[in-house]
Design a protein around this motif. Sequence first.
Motif, PDB file in Angstrom:
ATOM      1  N   LEU A 156      -1.632  14.303  -9.604  1.00  0.00           N
ATOM      2  CA  LEU A 156      -1.917  15.633  -9.071  1.00  0.00           C
ATOM      3  C   LEU A 156      -1.549  15.724  -7.593  1.00  0.00           C
ATOM      4  O   LEU A 156      -1.034  16.752  -7.141  1.00  0.00           O
ATOM      5  N   SER A 157      -1.803  14.662  -6.847  1.00  0.00           N
ATOM      6  CA  SER A 157      -1.466  14.688  -5.423  1.00  0.00           C
ATOM      7  C   SER A 157       0.044  14.739  -5.207  1.00  0.00           C
ATOM      8  O   SER A 157       0.506  15.196  -4.162  1.00  0.00           O
ATOM      9  N   GLN A 158       0.817  14.287  -6.203  1.00  0.00           N
ATOM     10  CA  GLN A 158       2.278  14.341  -6.131  1.00  0.00           C
ATOM     11  C   GLN A 158       2.839  15.561  -6.867  1.00  0.00           C
ATOM     12  O   GLN A 158       4.049  15.650  -7.066  1.00  0.00           O
ATOM     13  N   GLY A 163       0.818  -1.211   0.000  1.00  0.00           N
ATOM     14  CA  GLY A 163       0.000   0.000   0.000  1.00  0.00           C
ATOM     15  C   GLY A 163       0.848   1.257   0.000  1.00  0.00           C
ATOM     16  O   GLY A 163       0.550   2.230  -0.706  1.00  0.00           O
ATOM     17  N   TYR A 164       1.910   1.240   0.784  1.00  0.00           N
ATOM     18  CA  TYR A 164       2.814   2.394   0.805  1.00  0.00           C
ATOM     19  C   TYR A 164       3.492   2.582  -0.551  1.00  0.00           C
ATOM     20  O   TYR A 164       3.646   3.707  -1.035  1.00  0.00           O
ATOM     21  N   ILE A 165       3.908   1.471  -1.182  1.00  0.00           N
ATOM     22  CA  ILE A 165       4.564   1.557  -2.486  1.00  0.00           C
ATOM     23  C   ILE A 165       3.631   2.179  -3.520  1.00  0.00           C
ATOM     24  O   ILE A 165       4.031   3.036  -4.316  1.00  0.00           O
ATOM     25  N   ALA A 166       2.347   1.759  -3.502  1.00  0.00           N
ATOM     26  CA  ALA A 166       1.388   2.298  -4.464  1.00  0.00           C
ATOM     27  C   ALA A 166       1.146   3.783  -4.246  1.00  0.00           C
ATOM     28  O   ALA A 166       0.977   4.550  -5.205  1.00  0.00           O
ATOM     29  N   ASP A 167       1.107   4.237  -2.995  1.00  0.00           N
ATOM     30  CA  ASP A 167       0.901   5.653  -2.715  1.00  0.00           C
ATOM     31  C   ASP A 167       2.167   6.475  -2.914  1.00  0.00           C
ATOM     32  O   ASP A 167       2.094   7.659  -3.210  1.00  0.00           O
ATOM     33  N   ARG A 168       3.315   5.842  -2.779  1.00  0.00           N
ATOM     34  CA  ARG A 168       4.571   6.583  -2.899  1.00  0.00           C
ATOM     35  C   ARG A 168       5.093   6.605  -4.326  1.00  0.00           C
ATOM     36  O   ARG A 168       5.588   7.627  -4.810  1.00  0.00           O
ATOM     37  N   PHE A 169       4.989   5.480  -5.038  1.00  0.00           N
ATOM     38  CA  PHE A 169       5.590   5.364  -6.362  1.00  0.00           C
ATOM     39  C   PHE A 169       4.559   5.232  -7.486  1.00  0.00           C
ATOM     40  O   PHE A 169       4.939   5.175  -8.652  1.00  0.00           O
ATOM     41  N   GLY A 170       3.289   5.156  -7.158  1.00  0.00           N
ATOM     42  CA  GLY A 170       2.260   5.136  -8.192  1.00  0.00           C
ATOM     43  C   GLY A 170       1.514   3.826  -8.265  1.00  0.00           C
ATOM     44  O   GLY A 170       2.053   2.757  -7.951  1.00  0.00           O
ATOM     45  N   ARG A 171       0.253   3.924  -8.708  1.00  0.00           N
ATOM     46  CA  ARG A 171      -0.596   2.735  -8.800  1.00  0.00           C
ATOM     47  C   ARG A 171      -0.134   1.797  -9.921  1.00  0.00           C
ATOM     48  O   ARG A 171      -0.127   0.580  -9.784  1.00  0.00           O
ATOM     49  N   LYS A 172       0.258   2.382 -11.047  1.00  0.00           N
ATOM     50  CA  LYS A 172       0.608   1.566 -12.211  1.00  0.00           C
ATOM     51  C   LYS A 172       1.872   0.755 -11.955  1.00  0.00           C
ATOM     52  O   LYS A 172       1.916  -0.442 -12.263  1.00  0.00           O
ATOM     53  N   LEU A 173       2.906   1.379 -11.414  1.00  0.00           N
ATOM     54  CA  LEU A 173       4.145   0.662 -11.127  1.00  0.00           C
ATOM     55  C   LEU A 173       3.900  -0.476 -10.141  1.00  0.00           C
ATOM     56  O   LEU A 173       4.410  -1.586 -10.317  1.00  0.00           O
ATOM     57  N   GLN A 224       1.361  15.394   2.049  1.00  0.00           N
ATOM     58  CA  GLN A 224       1.093  14.597   0.867  1.00  0.00           C
ATOM     59  C   GLN A 224       1.811  13.255   0.895  1.00  0.00           C
ATOM     60  O   GLN A 224       1.562  12.427   0.052  1.00  0.00           O
ATOM     61  N   SER A 225       2.736  13.052   1.815  1.00  0.00           N
ATOM     62  CA  SER A 225       3.409  11.762   1.931  1.00  0.00           C
ATOM     63  C   SER A 225       2.565  10.846   2.809  1.00  0.00           C
ATOM     64  O   SER A 225       2.223  11.207   3.937  1.00  0.00           O
ATOM     65  N   PRO A 226       2.193   9.651   2.310  1.00  0.00           N
ATOM     66  CA  PRO A 226       1.317   8.759   3.079  1.00  0.00           C
ATOM     67  C   PRO A 226       1.998   8.259   4.342  1.00  0.00           C
ATOM     68  O   PRO A 226       3.194   7.967   4.357  1.00  0.00           O
ATOM     69  N   ARG A 246      -5.374   6.958   0.273  1.00  0.00           N
ATOM     70  CA  ARG A 246      -6.491   6.065  -0.068  1.00  0.00           C
ATOM     71  C   ARG A 246      -6.020   4.627  -0.264  1.00  0.00           C
ATOM     72  O   ARG A 246      -6.623   3.684   0.248  1.00  0.00           O
ATOM     73  N   ASN A 247      -4.957   4.441  -1.032  1.00  0.00           N
ATOM     74  CA  ASN A 247      -4.475   3.084  -1.267  1.00  0.00           C
ATOM     75  C   ASN A 247      -3.895   2.480   0.011  1.00  0.00           C
ATOM     76  O   ASN A 247      -4.085   1.291   0.297  1.00  0.00           O
ATOM     77  N   LEU A 248      -3.206   3.296   0.802  1.00  0.00           N
ATOM     78  CA  LEU A 248      -2.680   2.814   2.077  1.00  0.00           C
ATOM     79  C   LEU A 248      -3.813   2.380   3.002  1.00  0.00           C
ATOM     80  O   LEU A 248      -3.731   1.346   3.667  1.00  0.00           O
ATOM     81  N   ALA A 249      -4.899   3.151   3.033  1.00  0.00           N
ATOM     82  CA  ALA A 249      -6.047   2.805   3.864  1.00  0.00           C
ATOM     83  C   ALA A 249      -6.691   1.495   3.408  1.00  0.00           C
ATOM     84  O   ALA A 249      -7.092   0.664   4.240  1.00  0.00           O
ATOM     85  N   MET A 250      -6.782   1.308   2.100  1.00  0.00           N
ATOM     86  CA  MET A 250      -7.331   0.059   1.582  1.00  0.00           C
ATOM     87  C   MET A 250      -6.479  -1.133   2.021  1.00  0.00           C
ATOM     88  O   MET A 250      -7.000  -2.174   2.453  1.00  0.00           O
ATOM     89  N   MET A 251      -5.173  -0.985   1.929  1.00  0.00           N
ATOM     90  CA  MET A 251      -4.291  -2.094   2.259  1.00  0.00           C
ATOM     91  C   MET A 251      -4.284  -2.378   3.761  1.00  0.00           C
ATOM     92  O   MET A 251      -4.328  -3.540   4.184  1.00  0.00           O
ATOM     93  N   VAL A 252      -4.243  -1.329   4.577  1.00  0.00           N
ATOM     94  CA  VAL A 252      -4.172  -1.528   6.027  1.00  0.00           C
ATOM     95  C   VAL A 252      -5.474  -2.116   6.564  1.00  0.00           C
ATOM     96  O   VAL A 252      -5.475  -3.082   7.333  1.00  0.00           O
TER      97      VAL A 252
END
Length: 488
Positions: free
Chosen positions: A202-204, A79-89, A242-244, A374-380
């Motif tokens: 945009l958030s980044q 979840g942290y990776i998706a919020d930090r480096f992007g959903r697609k990666l 802006q950093s999760p 959002r992605n971090l919350a989903m994962m946690v």
Amino acid sequence: MQYEVDWNQSTLECVDPLSSLAANRSHLPLRPCQHGWVYNTPGSSIVTEFNLVCGDSWKVDLFQSCVNLGFFLGSLVVGYIADRFGRKLCLLATTLVTSLSGVLTAVAPDYTSMLLFRLLQGMVSKGSWVSGYTLITEFVGSGYRRTTAILYQVAFTVGLVGLAGVAYAIPHWRWLQLAVSLPTFFFLLYYWLVPESPRWLLSQKRTTQAIRIMEQIAQKNKKLPPADLKMLCVEEDVSEKQSPSFVDLFRTPNLRKHTLILMYLWFSCAVLYQGLIMHVGATGGNLYLDFFYSALMEFPAAIIILVTIDRVGRIYPTAISNLMSGAACLIMIFIPHELHWLNVTLACLGRMGATIVLQMVCLVNAELYPTFIRNLAMMVCSALCDLGGIFTPFMVFRLMEVWQALPLILFGVLGLTAGAMTFLLPETKGMALPETVDEAENLGKRKSRAKENMIYLQVQTGKSQGPFVSKRYLLQKKSQKPSTYRLW
């Protein structure tokens, strides 16, 4: 275990030696089987290949729990990776590892290596699923969000229904594992087919990339982008981090309450969803048909969601479905074993309720948190689903050794409690996705907006004054900031 009897020195008959033993055999000594086992099941499985019976039967539970343990461990980092480096990666990386680990599981030479590959697959496969779910949720507005989310879940249901047929046609577990693992390599084509989330960009503050992707989307949809699209940029807000961070999920009272409730809903849903079909399978019947029937119930669950989600909302269907699942489990306690069809019917109803909860809680979980977490919350939050999956096999099979109905009592209590707790969450029907912590904190107090999601943007207006109106957007001035607008 076998009776410790010297058959050569006894007078027992070879045709049916047990019938010649005393009626009460409890006084006879037992010892582990010395000459292996013979199985009367078609094909092969990890049970028959690695002899996971008698004293080693708990290893089957461990194998099932291992993938859920992988889900849980992956939730802590993916979840942290998706919020930090992007959903697609995150989506592409986890898909690649999922495919490779699936193939390695199929060729594992022993139980230990198979367990490790299964654990690795669990650590990344859920990250792939959640990254894709978050990606499509952020691509669409509130008007299409629920449809795309449900269709995403229906694809999972189609896979479950198909799996029953594939498993019946391929009764050998290694070939079956390859059959479901090799096609996942095709998902790597998403590198060329799926863009990054404009919301995440945009958030980044990667505005240029976000604008280019939105222009490409407009072009493929044969729509004209807004004239001032290139002048949009994320509003500077020093108060918004802006950093999760994991702490952000508990930073404010309402976010803290939502996080704890969602964790419990995920946990109870996982136990009911997996536990019911395990209990039915353990009590007899055709394994393939029972799995097929339970998978079919996810289709009416999707239809019920489509019919009710915009008319009733999210909270009431979720609560009622939890209550229905809990009630079905408690009723099954009083059904005799001979009425297997009735037990299967009630289990399918409970499974349908758990499916509705699973799809609803995914949607609500994504709608209650701001973009940058959002992605971090989903994962946690969904990590509690993984904890439920870890314990469920032991809950079912070990508690059934004490009393066959004992797991059903536990399932019923979990379902009824989850139904009551659901009413403590705010209704998100028609709400715009929150972009900041303040908006998420006051989500239940805001007036519902059925149009496009709100994003804080800054428009370089030049000489023009006053609000700008286009076909897609309505930009309205905020007080005390002449060049700042809010996008409805």
